[in-house]
Scaffold this active site. Sequence first.
Site, PDB file in Angstrom:
ATOM      1  N   ASP A  46      27.131  51.011  33.887  1.00 55.11           N
ATOM      2  CA  ASP A  46      27.660  51.516  35.149  1.00 55.11           C
ATOM      3  C   ASP A  46      27.707  50.392  36.181  1.00 55.11           C
ATOM      4  O   ASP A  46      26.933  49.427  36.097  1.00 55.11           O
ATOM      5  CB  ASP A  46      26.783  52.645  35.686  1.00 55.11           C
ATOM      6  CG  ASP A  46      26.835  53.891  34.811  1.00 55.11           C
ATOM      7  OD1 ASP A  46      27.860  54.092  34.134  1.00 55.11           O
ATOM      8  OD2 ASP A  46      25.851  54.654  34.816  1.00 55.11           O
ATOM      9  N   TYR A  74      15.667  49.693  28.443  1.00 56.23           N
ATOM     10  CA  TYR A  74      16.057  49.696  29.852  1.00 56.23           C
ATOM     11  C   TYR A  74      14.817  49.649  30.738  1.00 56.23           C
ATOM     12  O   TYR A  74      13.770  50.216  30.402  1.00 56.23           O
ATOM     13  CB  TYR A  74      16.828  50.967  30.213  1.00 56.23           C
ATOM     14  CG  TYR A  74      18.173  51.109  29.553  1.00 56.23           C
ATOM     15  CD1 TYR A  74      19.323  50.604  30.156  1.00 56.23           C
ATOM     16  CD2 TYR A  74      18.310  51.767  28.338  1.00 56.23           C
ATOM     17  CE1 TYR A  74      20.577  50.747  29.548  1.00 56.23           C
ATOM     18  CE2 TYR A  74      19.554  51.917  27.725  1.00 56.23           C
ATOM     19  CZ  TYR A  74      20.670  51.401  28.342  1.00 56.23           C
ATOM     20  OH  TYR A  74      21.894  51.544  27.744  1.00 56.23           O
ATOM     21  N   ASP A  88      22.584  59.572  39.830  1.00 54.96           N
ATOM     22  CA  ASP A  88      22.165  58.228  40.226  1.00 54.96           C
ATOM     23  C   ASP A  88      22.466  58.015  41.701  1.00 54.96           C
ATOM     24  O   ASP A  88      22.976  58.908  42.391  1.00 54.96           O
ATOM     25  CB  ASP A  88      22.807  57.149  39.350  1.00 54.96           C
ATOM     26  CG  ASP A  88      24.317  57.055  39.498  1.00 54.96           C
ATOM     27  OD1 ASP A  88      24.877  57.600  40.467  1.00 54.96           O
ATOM     28  OD2 ASP A  88      24.959  56.433  38.631  1.00 54.96           O
ATOM     29  N   ARG A 199      20.108  58.175  33.221  1.00 55.49           N
ATOM     30  CA  ARG A 199      20.320  59.058  34.380  1.00 55.49           C
ATOM     31  C   ARG A 199      19.916  60.490  34.059  1.00 55.49           C
ATOM     32  O   ARG A 199      19.368  61.198  34.902  1.00 55.49           O
ATOM     33  CB  ARG A 199      21.795  59.033  34.790  1.00 55.49           C
ATOM     34  CG  ARG A 199      22.222  57.777  35.499  1.00 55.49           C
ATOM     35  CD  ARG A 199      23.684  57.853  35.880  1.00 55.49           C
ATOM     36  NE  ARG A 199      24.560  57.730  34.728  1.00 55.49           N
ATOM     37  CZ  ARG A 199      25.780  58.252  34.647  1.00 55.49           C
ATOM     38  NH1 ARG A 199      26.249  58.986  35.645  1.00 55.49           N
ATOM     39  NH2 ARG A 199      26.524  58.058  33.590  1.00 55.49           N
TER      40      ARG A 199
END
Length: 319
Positions: A46, A74, A88, A199
Amino acid sequence: MPEKTAPAPSGILLIDKPGGITSHDVVARARRALDTRKIGHAGTLDPMATGLLILGVGPATRLLTYLVGLDKTYEATIRLGVSTDSDDADGAETARADASALAAVTDARIAAGVEALTGQISQVPSTVSAIKVGGKRAYDLARAGAEVELKARTVTVGRFDVVARRPSTSSGTEVGPGIEAGTIDLDVVVDCSSGTYIRALARDLGAALGVGGHLTALRRTRIGPFEVADAVTEIQPDAAHHLRSAAAVAADVLGALPVTADEARDLRHGKRLVGAAPRLGATATATPAAIDPDGRLVGIVERGGDDLKSAMNMAEDAS
């Protein structure tokens, strides 16, 4: 004599994507720097996210299909107490928990919520995602005001560790030691299978705690055997020097199967390696990379009965 034309670049490029740009922007920059149109990526990030993005350049783009399914790591920050329509920080706020609900969020409750989201879980992807619904991207439908219902999918979260808990930097009234009335931020590290939405983990953890949640920061640090520490931060005209050979990458991911020059020629011509299937026992996967005596990638091979056959071939001058 006419000058020889330099071979088109081919290989795998590891990029540390900055925030605020799309994965497509990174590809466009790489095309300009390497002066080639044939570049793709193995999994988007993203615009808000930073970190590892794998690009395939030239003929090596054919390898990307073997990289997109690799597991990932992550680092992220989850903000508890506020929900957004995109799950988000780029989305609009849709709900905010009151002080009493947030004050009831103990470390023990967070640990229980995290545990429930670890292992093999059923996850509904975020509405604002690239998943196609009826041929259109979910995020395009959502932004057009359409109702979007995405089906749950099974994903695996191998690790979901909370490494820090703190009040957020947004303003608010303190209701307990280190707890702000408005929000709580959790820094987390997640190992997960391809297709997992971090997310959605933030959203679901917040929902389980009764306060809502969304992601405020996301950084991808690993894809399979590749680490962001080995990536370049800027794509310069000499980026070709940073290209990893298709043979090395395929061997790292799929395991290497050495073949003779004659076998390499046969595979490139679509012939099977008769009776060679037992040789798969020495490789990492059922679809290893066939490597010729000169260290070049011949292609990806797979079992065909007792034989080995090509699943994907690389041109001799592009490996």
